[in-house]
Motif scaffolding. Sequence first.
Motif, PDB file in Angstrom:
ATOM      1  N   PHE A  94       3.494   6.663  14.978  1.00 52.00           N
ATOM      2  CA  PHE A  94       2.918   7.321  13.806  1.00 52.00           C
ATOM      3  C   PHE A  94       2.211   6.281  12.940  1.00 52.00           C
ATOM      4  CE2 PHE A  94       3.197   9.179   9.490  1.00 52.00           C
ATOM      5  CZ  PHE A  94       2.599  10.406   9.737  1.00 52.00           C
ATOM      6  N   ASN A  95       1.055   6.637  12.424  1.00 55.59           N
ATOM      7  CA  ASN A  95       0.256   5.718  11.615  1.00 55.59           C
ATOM      8  C   ASN A  95       0.596   5.894  10.132  1.00 55.59           C
ATOM      9  OD1 ASN A  95      -1.638   4.123  10.395  1.00 55.59           O
ATOM     10  ND2 ASN A  95      -3.406   5.054  11.399  1.00 55.59           N
ATOM     11  N   TRP A  96       1.248   4.872   9.550  1.00 56.29           N
ATOM     12  CA  TRP A  96       1.643   4.908   8.144  1.00 56.29           C
ATOM     13  C   TRP A  96       0.652   4.145   7.257  1.00 56.29           C
ATOM     14  CZ3 TRP A  96       5.032   8.097   6.111  1.00 56.29           C
ATOM     15  CH2 TRP A  96       6.092   8.597   6.902  1.00 56.29           C
ATOM     16  N   GLU A  97      -0.517   3.805   7.775  1.00 55.32           N
ATOM     17  CA  GLU A  97      -1.424   2.957   7.011  1.00 55.32           C
ATOM     18  C   GLU A  97      -1.815   3.578   5.672  1.00 55.32           C
ATOM     19  OE1 GLU A  97      -5.834   0.942   7.482  1.00 55.32           O
ATOM     20  OE2 GLU A  97      -4.627   1.276   9.274  1.00 55.32           O
ATOM     21  N   HIS A  98      -1.982   4.893   5.641  1.00 57.45           N
ATOM     22  CA  HIS A  98      -2.351   5.555   4.386  1.00 57.45           C
ATOM     23  C   HIS A  98      -1.266   5.399   3.324  1.00 57.45           C
ATOM     24  CE1 HIS A  98       0.029   8.408   6.666  1.00 57.45           C
ATOM     25  NE2 HIS A  98       0.202   9.153   5.601  1.00 57.45           N
ATOM     26  N   ALA A  99       0.002   5.448   3.767  1.00 55.48           N
ATOM     27  CA  ALA A  99       1.108   5.279   2.829  1.00 55.48           C
ATOM     28  C   ALA A  99       1.227   3.817   2.386  1.00 55.48           C
ATOM     29  CB  ALA A  99       2.415   5.744   3.463  1.00 55.48           C
ATOM     30  N   THR A 100       0.999   2.907   3.337  1.00 53.19           N
ATOM     31  CA  THR A 100       1.031   1.480   3.005  1.00 53.19           C
ATOM     32  C   THR A 100      -0.043   1.165   1.969  1.00 53.19           C
ATOM     33  OG1 THR A 100       1.545   1.131   5.347  1.00 53.19           O
ATOM     34  CG2 THR A 100       1.140  -0.817   4.016  1.00 53.19           C
ATOM     35  N   LYS A 101      -1.237   1.684   2.193  1.00 52.63           N
ATOM     36  CA  LYS A 101      -2.337   1.463   1.253  1.00 52.63           C
ATOM     37  C   LYS A 101      -2.000   2.014  -0.123  1.00 52.63           C
ATOM     38  CE  LYS A 101      -7.288   2.332   0.662  1.00 52.63           C
ATOM     39  NZ  LYS A 101      -8.490   2.993   1.229  1.00 52.63           N
ATOM     40  N   LEU A 102      -1.371   3.183  -0.161  1.00 52.71           N
ATOM     41  CA  LEU A 102      -0.983   3.795  -1.429  1.00 52.71           C
ATOM     42  C   LEU A 102       0.021   2.915  -2.169  1.00 52.71           C
ATOM     43  CD1 LEU A 102      -1.050   6.217  -3.361  1.00 52.71           C
ATOM     44  CD2 LEU A 102       0.710   7.294  -1.953  1.00 52.71           C
ATOM     45  N   HIS A 103       0.994   2.383  -1.436  1.00 53.86           N
ATOM     46  CA  HIS A 103       1.978   1.493  -2.055  1.00 53.86           C
ATOM     47  C   HIS A 103       1.308   0.252  -2.631  1.00 53.86           C
ATOM     48  CE1 HIS A 103       5.567  -0.912  -2.726  1.00 53.86           C
ATOM     49  NE2 HIS A 103       5.000  -1.869  -2.000  1.00 53.86           N
ATOM     50  N   VAL A 104       0.401  -0.340  -1.872  1.00 55.09           N
ATOM     51  CA  VAL A 104      -0.300  -1.543  -2.333  1.00 55.09           C
ATOM     52  C   VAL A 104      -1.118  -1.239  -3.581  1.00 55.09           C
ATOM     53  CG1 VAL A 104      -2.126  -3.188  -1.733  1.00 55.09           C
ATOM     54  CG2 VAL A 104      -0.345  -2.647  -0.072  1.00 55.09           C
ATOM     55  N   GLU A 105      -1.789  -0.096  -3.602  1.00 53.78           N
ATOM     56  CA  GLU A 105      -2.610   0.280  -4.757  1.00 53.78           C
ATOM     57  C   GLU A 105      -1.757   0.533  -5.992  1.00 53.78           C
ATOM     58  OE1 GLU A 105      -4.701   3.655  -3.297  1.00 53.78           O
ATOM     59  OE2 GLU A 105      -6.277   2.466  -2.316  1.00 53.78           O
ATOM     60  N   ILE A 106      -0.637   1.200  -5.807  1.00 58.94           N
ATOM     61  CA  ILE A 106       0.247   1.513  -6.940  1.00 58.94           C
ATOM     62  C   ILE A 106       0.869   0.247  -7.513  1.00 58.94           C
ATOM     63  CG2 ILE A 106       2.466   2.569  -7.549  1.00 58.94           C
ATOM     64  CD1 ILE A 106       1.684   4.898  -5.683  1.00 58.94           C
ATOM     65  N   GLY A 107       1.291  -0.660  -6.610  1.00 63.24           N
ATOM     66  CA  GLY A 107       1.965  -1.871  -7.067  1.00 63.24           C
ATOM     67  C   GLY A 107       1.041  -3.003  -7.444  1.00 63.24           C
ATOM     68  N   GLY A 108      -0.258  -2.846  -7.193  1.00 61.51           N
ATOM     69  CA  GLY A 108      -1.178  -3.924  -7.472  1.00 61.51           C
ATOM     70  C   GLY A 108      -0.884  -5.149  -6.628  1.00 61.51           C
ATOM     71  N   ASP A 109      -0.338  -4.923  -5.442  1.00 61.96           N
ATOM     72  CA  ASP A 109       0.094  -6.013  -4.564  1.00 61.96           C
ATOM     73  C   ASP A 109      -1.109  -6.573  -3.808  1.00 61.96           C
ATOM     74  OD1 ASP A 109       1.387  -7.612  -2.593  1.00 61.96           O
ATOM     75  OD2 ASP A 109       3.182  -6.340  -2.767  1.00 61.96           O
ATOM     76  N   SER A 110      -1.185  -7.893  -3.750  1.00 60.21           N
ATOM     77  CA  SER A 110      -2.328  -8.521  -3.090  1.00 60.21           C
ATOM     78  C   SER A 110      -2.131  -8.712  -1.595  1.00 60.21           C
ATOM     79  CB  SER A 110      -2.619  -9.885  -3.738  1.00 60.21           C
ATOM     80  OG  SER A 110      -1.493 -10.741  -3.612  1.00 60.21           O
ATOM     81  N   ASP A 111      -0.927  -8.412  -1.084  1.00 60.41           N
ATOM     82  CA  ASP A 111      -0.677  -8.551   0.353  1.00 60.41           C
ATOM     83  C   ASP A 111      -1.638  -7.688   1.152  1.00 60.41           C
ATOM     84  OD1 ASP A 111       2.976  -8.837   0.450  1.00 60.41           O
ATOM     85  OD2 ASP A 111       1.405 -10.216  -0.189  1.00 60.41           O
ATOM     86  N   GLN A 112      -1.989  -8.142   2.318  1.00 59.23           N
ATOM     87  CA  GLN A 112      -2.768  -7.323   3.224  1.00 59.23           C
ATOM     88  C   GLN A 112      -1.891  -6.194   3.756  1.00 59.23           C
ATOM     89  OE1 GLN A 112      -6.102  -7.772   3.896  1.00 59.23           O
ATOM     90  NE2 GLN A 112      -5.911  -9.260   2.225  1.00 59.23           N
ATOM     91  N   LEU A 113      -2.524  -5.099   4.165  1.00 57.75           N
ATOM     92  CA  LEU A 113      -1.773  -3.942   4.632  1.00 57.75           C
ATOM     93  C   LEU A 113      -0.867  -4.299   5.799  1.00 57.75           C
ATOM     94  CD1 LEU A 113      -4.407  -1.059   4.500  1.00 57.75           C
ATOM     95  CD2 LEU A 113      -2.777  -1.763   2.756  1.00 57.75           C
ATOM     96  N   GLN A 114      -1.386  -5.058   6.769  1.00 62.23           N
ATOM     97  CA  GLN A 114      -0.576  -5.388   7.938  1.00 62.23           C
ATOM     98  C   GLN A 114       0.593  -6.292   7.570  1.00 62.23           C
ATOM     99  OE1 GLN A 114      -3.795  -5.943   7.534  1.00 62.23           O
ATOM    100  NE2 GLN A 114      -4.500  -7.911   8.400  1.00 62.23           N
ATOM    101  N   ASP A 115       0.405  -7.151   6.540  1.00 59.17           N
ATOM    102  CA  ASP A 115       1.496  -8.002   6.086  1.00 59.17           C
ATOM    103  C   ASP A 115       2.607  -7.164   5.462  1.00 59.17           C
ATOM    104  OD1 ASP A 115       0.111 -10.207   6.931  1.00 59.17           O
ATOM    105  OD2 ASP A 115      -0.705 -10.690   4.959  1.00 59.17           O
ATOM    106  N   LYS A 116       2.215  -6.140   4.733  1.00 57.67           N
ATOM    107  CA  LYS A 116       3.207  -5.260   4.108  1.00 57.67           C
ATOM    108  C   LYS A 116       4.001  -4.509   5.173  1.00 57.67           C
ATOM    109  CE  LYS A 116       3.694  -4.739   0.383  1.00 57.67           C
ATOM    110  NZ  LYS A 116       4.640  -5.382  -0.549  1.00 57.67           N
ATOM    111  N   GLU A 117       3.320  -3.974   6.170  1.00 56.66           N
ATOM    112  CA  GLU A 117       4.026  -3.268   7.241  1.00 56.66           C
ATOM    113  C   GLU A 117       4.901  -4.231   8.025  1.00 56.66           C
ATOM    114  OE1 GLU A 117       1.872  -0.641   9.729  1.00 56.66           O
ATOM    115  OE2 GLU A 117       1.374   0.695   8.075  1.00 56.66           O
ATOM    116  N   GLY A 118       4.401  -5.430   8.282  1.00 58.99           N
ATOM    117  CA  GLY A 118       5.190  -6.425   9.006  1.00 58.99           C
ATOM    118  C   GLY A 118       6.434  -6.822   8.245  1.00 58.99           C
ATOM    119  N   LYS A 119       6.320  -6.924   6.931  1.00 61.67           N
ATOM    120  CA  LYS A 119       7.474  -7.286   6.107  1.00 61.67           C
ATOM    121  C   LYS A 119       8.550  -6.204   6.170  1.00 61.67           C
ATOM    122  CE  LYS A 119       6.758  -9.562   2.353  1.00 61.67           C
ATOM    123  NZ  LYS A 119       6.371  -9.982   0.985  1.00 61.67           N
TER     124      LYS A 119
END
Length: 261
Positions: free
Chosen positions: A104-129
Amino acid sequence: MASSTYKRYHVDGFDSRQHLEHYTSDKAETALQEDTLIFPIENLAKTFIMGHIKGDVLLDLSMGAFVHHLYAACEFFKHIIVLKVSDRCIMELKRWLDTRTGAFNWEHATKLHVEIGGDSDQLQDKEGKLRSAIPHVVICDLEKENMTDPIVLPPADCIISVCFLDVTCKDQEDYIRYLRKISRLLKPGGHLLLIACLDMTYYTVGNDKFHAFTYNEEFVRKALAGEGFVIDECKVKKRTAVSDLIDYKSVMLIDAHKKAI
Protein backbone atom coordinates in the motif's frame (compact mmCIF):
# COMPACT_ATOMS: atom_id res chain seq x y z
CA MET A 1 -29.63 -5.13 7.05
CA ALA A 2 -30.22 -5.74 10.76
CA SER A 3 -27.25 -4.98 13.01
CA SER A 4 -27.36 -8.55 14.32
CA THR A 5 -26.32 -9.78 10.87
CA TYR A 6 -23.28 -7.51 10.60
CA LYS A 7 -19.91 -9.22 10.48
CA ARG A 8 -17.37 -8.94 13.31
CA TYR A 9 -13.90 -7.53 12.77
CA HIS A 10 -11.81 -10.03 14.75
CA VAL A 11 -14.16 -12.99 14.15
CA ASP A 12 -14.94 -12.84 10.44
CA GLY A 13 -12.04 -10.71 9.25
CA PHE A 14 -12.03 -8.47 6.20
CA ASP A 15 -9.99 -7.58 3.14
CA SER A 16 -7.40 -5.32 4.77
CA ARG A 17 -6.30 -3.79 1.46
CA GLN A 18 -9.85 -2.89 0.52
CA HIS A 19 -10.30 -1.36 3.96
CA LEU A 20 -7.28 0.89 3.39
CA GLU A 21 -8.49 1.83 -0.08
CA HIS A 22 -11.94 2.78 1.27
CA TYR A 23 -10.81 4.94 4.16
CA THR A 24 -7.18 6.08 3.91
CA SER A 25 -5.96 5.93 0.30
CA ASP A 26 -5.30 9.02 -1.80
CA LYS A 27 -8.35 7.90 -3.78
CA ALA A 28 -10.60 7.50 -0.74
CA GLU A 29 -13.67 9.69 -0.58
CA THR A 30 -12.31 13.20 -0.04
CA ALA A 31 -14.96 13.96 2.55
CA LEU A 32 -13.80 11.07 4.75
CA GLN A 33 -10.10 11.96 4.51
CA GLU A 34 -10.66 14.95 6.78
CA ASP A 35 -11.49 12.56 9.63
CA THR A 36 -9.53 9.42 8.74
CA LEU A 37 -6.24 11.06 7.72
CA ILE A 38 -6.02 14.75 8.63
CA PHE A 39 -7.58 14.55 12.11
CA PRO A 40 -5.31 11.80 13.53
CA ILE A 41 -2.11 12.98 11.81
CA GLU A 42 -2.60 16.62 12.80
CA ASN A 43 -3.67 16.03 16.38
CA LEU A 44 -1.15 13.31 17.19
CA ALA A 45 1.62 15.55 15.83
CA LYS A 46 0.44 18.35 18.17
CA THR A 47 0.20 15.94 21.11
CA PHE A 48 3.67 14.47 20.70
CA ILE A 49 5.37 17.81 20.04
CA MET A 50 4.35 18.88 23.56
CA GLY A 51 7.08 16.51 24.74
CA HIS A 52 5.33 14.84 27.69
CA ILE A 53 4.82 11.52 25.89
CA LYS A 54 8.05 9.71 25.06
CA GLY A 55 10.09 6.68 26.07
CA ASP A 56 11.48 3.34 24.94
CA VAL A 57 8.40 1.30 23.98
CA LEU A 58 5.16 2.28 22.28
CA LEU A 59 2.49 -0.33 21.56
CA ASP A 60 0.08 0.16 18.70
CA LEU A 61 -3.23 -1.68 18.94
CA SER A 62 -5.31 -0.38 16.04
CA MET A 63 -7.75 -1.81 13.54
CA GLY A 64 -6.73 -2.80 10.04
CA ALA A 65 -3.25 -2.17 8.65
CA PHE A 66 -3.04 1.56 9.43
CA VAL A 67 0.38 3.20 9.87
CA HIS A 68 -0.34 6.89 9.24
CA HIS A 69 -1.01 7.59 12.92
CA LEU A 70 2.51 6.44 13.85
CA TYR A 71 4.58 8.99 11.91
CA ALA A 72 4.75 11.46 14.81
CA ALA A 73 5.29 8.70 17.38
CA CYS A 74 8.50 7.37 15.81
CA GLU A 75 10.25 10.63 16.68
CA PHE A 76 9.69 10.07 20.41
CA PHE A 77 10.05 6.30 20.93
CA LYS A 78 12.92 3.88 20.30
CA HIS A 79 10.65 0.94 19.50
CA ILE A 80 7.08 0.63 18.23
CA ILE A 81 5.54 -2.82 18.63
CA VAL A 82 2.39 -3.39 16.58
CA LEU A 83 -0.31 -5.81 17.76
CA LYS A 84 -2.87 -7.29 15.37
CA VAL A 85 -5.70 -9.79 15.79
CA SER A 86 -5.66 -10.80 12.11
CA ASP A 87 -2.98 -12.59 10.07
CA ARG A 88 -4.33 -10.83 7.00
CA CYS A 89 -3.69 -7.40 8.54
CA ILE A 90 -0.20 -8.51 9.58
CA MET A 91 0.57 -9.61 6.02
CA GLU A 92 -0.68 -6.29 4.64
CA LEU A 93 1.40 -4.30 7.11
CA LYS A 94 4.53 -6.38 6.50
CA ARG A 95 4.30 -5.75 2.76
CA TRP A 96 4.80 -2.07 3.54
CA LEU A 97 7.43 -2.65 6.23
CA ASP A 98 9.47 -4.81 3.86
CA THR A 99 8.91 -2.44 0.90
CA ARG A 100 7.56 -5.30 -1.19
CA THR A 101 6.07 -4.90 -4.64
CA GLY A 102 2.37 -4.17 -4.35
CA ALA A 103 2.55 -2.69 -0.85
CA PHE A 104 0.00 0.00 0.00
CA ASN A 105 1.28 3.46 -0.90
CA TRP A 106 1.29 5.76 2.15
CA GLU A 107 3.15 8.60 0.43
CA HIS A 108 0.13 10.92 0.56
CA ALA A 109 -0.12 10.45 4.33
CA THR A 110 3.63 10.88 4.77
CA LYS A 111 3.50 14.12 2.80
CA LEU A 112 0.59 15.33 4.94
CA HIS A 113 2.54 14.63 8.13
CA VAL A 114 5.59 16.49 6.81
CA GLU A 115 3.45 19.48 5.79
CA ILE A 116 1.63 19.63 9.12
CA GLY A 117 4.81 19.32 11.17
CA GLY A 118 6.92 21.60 9.03
CA ASP A 119 9.48 18.79 8.97
CA SER A 120 12.37 19.18 6.56
CA ASP A 121 13.00 15.43 6.23
CA GLN A 122 12.51 13.94 2.81
CA LEU A 123 9.43 11.76 2.42
CA GLN A 124 11.44 8.56 1.99
CA ASP A 125 13.50 9.40 5.09
CA LYS A 126 10.31 9.77 7.11
CA GLU A 127 8.95 6.43 5.91
CA GLY A 128 12.33 4.78 6.50
CA LYS A 129 12.45 6.14 10.04
CA LEU A 130 9.03 4.69 10.82
CA ARG A 131 9.90 1.32 9.30
CA SER A 132 13.08 1.18 11.38
CA ALA A 133 11.13 1.96 14.55
CA ILE A 134 8.85 -1.09 14.14
CA PRO A 135 10.92 -4.18 15.05
CA HIS A 136 7.98 -6.52 15.65
CA VAL A 137 4.41 -7.11 14.51
CA VAL A 138 2.75 -9.50 16.96
CA ILE A 139 -0.48 -11.50 16.74
CA CYS A 140 -2.76 -11.10 19.74
CA ASP A 141 -5.89 -12.76 21.08
CA LEU A 142 -8.28 -10.64 23.12
CA GLU A 143 -9.64 -13.63 25.01
CA LYS A 144 -6.29 -14.70 26.44
CA GLU A 145 -5.24 -13.43 29.86
CA ASN A 146 -1.99 -12.33 28.22
CA MET A 147 -3.16 -11.13 24.80
CA THR A 148 0.21 -11.89 23.19
CA ASP A 149 0.80 -15.29 24.84
CA PRO A 150 3.32 -16.92 24.66
CA ILE A 151 5.17 -13.62 24.09
CA VAL A 152 5.50 -11.39 27.13
CA LEU A 153 5.83 -7.77 26.10
CA PRO A 154 7.81 -5.17 28.05
CA PRO A 155 5.60 -2.64 29.85
CA ALA A 156 4.82 0.20 27.44
CA ASP A 157 5.43 3.88 27.97
CA CYS A 158 2.54 4.63 25.63
CA ILE A 159 -0.23 2.78 23.80
CA ILE A 160 -1.97 4.13 20.70
CA SER A 161 -5.27 2.60 19.70
CA VAL A 162 -7.19 3.69 16.60
CA CYS A 163 -10.80 2.49 16.53
CA PHE A 164 -9.79 -0.92 17.90
CA LEU A 165 -12.28 -1.01 20.77
CA ASP A 166 -14.94 0.42 18.46
CA VAL A 167 -14.81 -2.62 16.17
CA THR A 168 -14.01 -5.47 18.57
CA CYS A 169 -16.48 -4.79 21.40
CA LYS A 170 -20.05 -6.05 21.39
CA ASP A 171 -21.19 -3.99 24.36
CA GLN A 172 -20.12 -1.94 27.39
CA GLU A 173 -18.98 -5.03 29.28
CA ASP A 174 -16.60 -5.96 26.45
CA TYR A 175 -15.25 -2.43 26.33
CA ILE A 176 -14.39 -2.37 30.03
CA ARG A 177 -12.88 -5.87 29.88
CA TYR A 178 -10.68 -5.13 26.88
CA LEU A 179 -9.71 -1.71 28.23
CA ARG A 180 -8.54 -3.40 31.44
CA LYS A 181 -6.39 -5.83 29.45
CA ILE A 182 -4.89 -2.97 27.45
CA SER A 183 -4.17 -1.10 30.67
CA ARG A 184 -2.12 -4.05 31.96
CA LEU A 185 0.29 -3.55 29.05
CA LEU A 186 0.97 0.03 30.14
CA LYS A 187 3.39 1.31 32.78
CA PRO A 188 1.98 3.33 35.69
CA GLY A 189 2.15 6.93 34.52
CA GLY A 190 2.15 5.80 30.88
CA HIS A 191 -0.15 7.36 28.28
CA LEU A 192 -3.04 5.87 26.37
CA LEU A 193 -3.95 7.66 23.14
CA LEU A 194 -7.38 6.67 21.90
CA ILE A 195 -8.73 7.67 18.51
CA ALA A 196 -12.35 6.66 18.17
CA CYS A 197 -15.55 7.11 16.19
CA LEU A 198 -18.47 8.13 18.38
CA ASP A 199 -22.05 6.94 17.88
CA MET A 200 -21.07 4.53 15.11
CA THR A 201 -23.18 1.44 14.39
CA TYR A 202 -21.52 0.03 11.26
CA TYR A 203 -18.71 0.42 8.74
CA THR A 204 -18.42 -1.11 5.30
CA VAL A 205 -15.60 -3.04 3.63
CA GLY A 206 -16.35 -4.21 0.11
CA ASN A 207 -19.89 -5.57 0.04
CA ASP A 208 -19.97 -6.37 3.75
CA LYS A 209 -21.19 -4.34 6.69
CA PHE A 210 -19.38 -4.80 9.99
CA HIS A 211 -20.53 -4.31 13.56
CA ALA A 212 -19.39 -1.29 15.56
CA PHE A 213 -19.94 -0.75 19.27
CA THR A 214 -22.04 2.40 19.70
CA TYR A 215 -20.99 4.72 22.53
CA ASN A 216 -20.58 8.41 23.30
CA GLU A 217 -17.96 10.64 24.92
CA GLU A 218 -19.53 10.40 28.37
CA PHE A 219 -19.27 6.61 28.35
CA VAL A 220 -15.59 6.49 27.41
CA ARG A 221 -14.72 9.16 29.99
CA LYS A 222 -16.38 7.10 32.72
CA ALA A 223 -14.77 3.89 31.48
CA LEU A 224 -11.29 5.41 31.57
CA ALA A 225 -11.81 6.90 35.02
CA GLY A 226 -13.08 3.55 36.29
CA GLU A 227 -9.90 1.82 35.10
CA GLY A 228 -7.58 4.32 36.77
CA PHE A 229 -6.90 6.76 33.95
CA VAL A 230 -6.76 10.54 34.14
CA ILE A 231 -7.73 12.35 30.95
CA ASP A 232 -5.24 15.08 30.05
CA GLU A 233 -6.84 16.15 26.80
CA CYS A 234 -9.89 15.34 24.73
CA LYS A 235 -10.60 16.60 21.23
CA VAL A 236 -13.86 15.93 19.42
CA LYS A 237 -14.63 16.83 15.83
CA LYS A 238 -18.14 16.54 14.45
CA ARG A 239 -18.50 14.66 11.21
CA THR A 240 -19.06 16.71 8.09
CA ALA A 241 -18.53 13.90 5.58
CA VAL A 242 -21.46 12.51 3.61
CA SER A 243 -20.86 8.81 2.92
CA ASP A 244 -22.78 5.57 3.18
CA LEU A 245 -19.60 3.63 3.99
CA ILE A 246 -19.78 4.39 7.70
CA ASP A 247 -22.20 6.14 10.06
CA TYR A 248 -20.21 7.68 12.95
CA LYS A 249 -21.24 11.15 14.19
CA SER A 250 -17.90 12.44 15.54
CA VAL A 251 -14.24 11.51 15.76
CA MET A 252 -12.40 11.83 19.06
CA LEU A 253 -8.84 11.80 20.34
CA ILE A 254 -8.19 11.24 24.05
CA ASP A 255 -4.81 11.55 25.75
CA ALA A 256 -5.02 9.87 29.17
CA HIS A 257 -2.36 8.73 31.61
CA LYS A 258 -2.50 5.74 33.91
CA LYS A 259 -2.39 6.67 37.58
CA ALA A 260 0.75 5.60 39.39
CA ILE A 261 0.04 2.98 42.08
